[in-house]
Structure formats: C-alpha cells, structure tokens
Design an enzyme around this catalytic site. Structure first.
Site, short mmCIF file in Angstrom:
data_model
loop_
_atom_site.label_atom_id
_atom_site.label_comp_id
_atom_site.label_asym_id
_atom_site.label_seq_id
_atom_site.Cartn_x
_atom_site.Cartn_y
_atom_site.Cartn_z
N LYS A 1 -32.13 137.13 46.14
CA LYS A 1 -30.82 137.52 45.65
C LYS A 1 -30.55 136.97 44.37
CE LYS A 1 -27.41 135.15 46.49
NZ LYS A 1 -26.81 133.90 46.01
N THR B 1 -23.33 131.72 44.32
CA THR B 1 -24.45 131.99 43.23
C THR B 1 -24.26 133.75 42.98
OG1 THR B 1 -25.83 130.38 43.74
CG2 THR B 1 -26.60 131.90 42.07
N LYS C 1 -25.84 128.81 36.09
CA LYS C 1 -26.59 128.76 37.55
C LYS C 1 -27.81 129.95 37.58
CE LYS C 1 -27.44 128.28 41.94
NZ LYS C 1 -28.18 127.03 42.47
#
Ligand code: NAP
Length: 287
Positions: free
Chosen positions: A237, A94, A169
């Site tokens: 993150k 990701t 995503k």
C-alpha cells in the site's frame, strides 16, 4: 479527554502508552475485542467514531488505507460528523499527502483542525514509546500535541504544512521497503548458488552495505517464520501511495516500482498479512 480510533498492531500499543501516562482515553475500533485490554485498564468505549470526536478534545486515528480512513471519517457516525469546537484530529496512518490535505479541509469545514503525524518505527518501538513522528500542520497545533507524541515516540519532526508529514513518511518507507527487498533478493540469490542462508545473512548484516533495520529481520529469514510486525500488504500500500504521489509531482521512481511489483506478487501469493520480510518467500526457489 483524548480519543483513539484504530487499535491494530500500532494503534493498540500507542493507545496503551497514552493510557499508562495517565490520560483519560476514549477508544473505538471496528473489532471491539481488540479493545478489551485497554478497557480493562480504564479506557472508555465509544460505539462510533462520531462519539469519540464528540467527547475528545484531540482524536488520534491509526488506520490502514485511505479508503479505510474515509470509511471511518465520513457518514452519519463518522469522525467528521462529531468534530466541533476546534477539536484536533491527528491522523497517524500512512497515506499519500493529497489525502492529508483533503482531510484537513474536511476537518476545517466541520470547525475542527487537522495534523498529519505518521510514524517511523514498527511494533517494538510502538510498545516502547520509541516511534519517530513525522508531522505536518500548524506550529501551534503541533506544540499542543507534542507532549502526547512524546509519550508514544522519541522524536517529533515538524516537516512543514499539512501533508508534509505524510510526504516524509513515503520517502522513509521508500528506503525501508527497498532495503527489505534487496536483502531478501541477496539471500535468495546466494542460496541459488549454494551459499548457506544463515551464514550469508549474518555476513551481509555485519557489513556496512546493509541497512541496520534489517537486523530485526534476520531470524525471520533464517528460520522462515514471519510473525507480523509490519504487514506486507501495508508495505505494498505504501509503495502504491508513493507511486501515485510521484506521478503527480513528476518524480521518476524506477527502483520503487520494481519493488512494488515484487510486493504485489508476494501479496498475490497469500503473504499479505505476514511480516513484510516474507517478500523473501516470493523470491526463494522451491527445492
Ligand atoms: P493493522 O494491524 O492492520 O491495523 C489496522 C487498523 O485499521 C485496525 O484497527 C483495523 O480494525 C482497522 N481497519 C482495517 N480495515 C478497516 C475497515 N474496513 N473499517 C474500519 N477499520 C478498519 O495495521 P498497523 O500495522 O497497525 O498499521 C496501521 C497504519 O500504520 C498503516 O497505515 C501502516 O502502513 C502504518 N504503519 C505501520 C507500521 C507497522 O510496522 N505495523 C509502522 C509504521 C506505520 P480491526 O481491528 O477491526 O481489523
């Protein structure tokens, strides 16, 4: 031959499914110990990412942050130096779309091809082959890898050109991480006014106002044990990747930014490698 680099919580399970489906698999991971079970099942070890890329026709990566991916792809022993002959690199990490676009160009410069294919679904779906792949790239490349993705996942969503899988995503995780934060906040608020934690959690989960994905976090919050499925530091993150991308596109993200600071605080408290449900501990009042 299929290559796989990055054998963490997700990658190890994804690679295992590929091996069990009968694929010849060559693997590499920073920590070799994590490859032991796959090597015993017949996977071949490569000493470097470059070796994986040299020997495989299609290479999957499942790594953490953009800087970790870059440490694996650049340099003499890096994945890119081994790409040639139209090798297809499929990055399932990701990251923000700008990285996917940059790496697609890097791969092309080396004579290779690139697809971004991050996943929705956590440790359990990875074990069971129930992930959803969110894919960006050329139709022909995606058709080529679809049989492999179907071994690891239950759906393949082609969202557009390179970068669009990664963009999708980030949108998915926006809802996931906010849902987790709001559930943790509701339970910790309830406890602060004297409600029973388990009773409140069960009530919230019964109502349609709570995201169904949180059913899997009920026991973690009620029992206070956070066995890691999705590390909290990765949720943080992802919010950072989202924030940088929205800055570039001009989209306001008021709620995501509040959630991001909450996850920053939880990470600072030492909860980074706990499951992201441990964000609850950052909110809970000490009694
Ligand atoms: P993880 O368990 O933390 O594994 C990370 C992988 O990256 C390991 O193979 C690790 O190698 C490698 N790595 C970390 N730092 C490195 C470095 N400096 N140099 C080389 N390799 C390094 O992560 P994960 O949960 O599998 O997640 C991987 C990716 O999938 C992340 O981008 C995450 O956001 C995404 N994702 C996770 C989930 C989930 O529920 N877990 C769900 C969807 C998407 P070592 O084994 O040597 O540490």
């Amino acid at each position: 031959m299929i290559g796989f680099i990055g054998l963490g919580i997700m990658g190890e399970n994804m690679a295992r499914r590929m091996l069990e489906s009968g694929q010849d698999l060559i693997i590499h991971n920073r920590t070799k110990d994590k490859a032991t079970a796959l090597l015993e099942k017949g996977a071949i070890w490569a000493d470097s990412p470059a070796e994986v890329a040299q020997k495989a026709d299609i290479v999957f990566t499942m790594l953490t942050t953009p800087s970790v991916v870059e440490s694996v792809i650049y340099g003499e022993q890096g994945l890119l130096s081994g790409l040639s002959n139209n090798t297809l690199w499929v990055d399932t990490s990701t990251v923000k779309p700008a990285y996917s676009e940059k790496w697609a160009k890097d791969a092309k410069d080396q004579g290779g091809r690139f697809v971004d294919a991050p996943v929705a679904g956590s440790k359990g779906p990875a074990e069971q082959g129930k992930l959803h792949f969110l894919v960006g790239g050329k139709k022909q490349d995606i058709e080529e890898i679809t049989p492999l993705l179907e071994v690891m996942g239950q759906s393949v969503q082609h969202m557009g050109d390179v970068g669009k899988g990664s963009a999708t995503k980030l949108a998915v995780n926006l809802t996931l991480v906010q849902s987790m934060a709001s559930f943790a906040e509701a339970v910790s608020f309830g406890e602060s006014v004297g409600l029973d934690r388990a009773q409140l959690a069960d009530l919230l989960l019964m109502l349609p106002t709570t995201a169904p994905v949180l059913d899997g976090k009920r026991d973690m919050i009620v029992h206070g044990t956070f066995e890691t499925q999705f590390p909290l530091e990765h949720a943080y993150k992802d919010l950072q990747q989202l924030s940088e991308t929205a800055y570039e596109s001009g989209a306001p993200l008021p709620i995501s930014h509040a959630a991001k600071e909450l996850f920053a605080f939880a990470k600072q408290k030492g909860l980074g490698r706990e499951d992201f449900a441990a964000v609850y501990l950052a909110l809970k009042q000490d009694k």
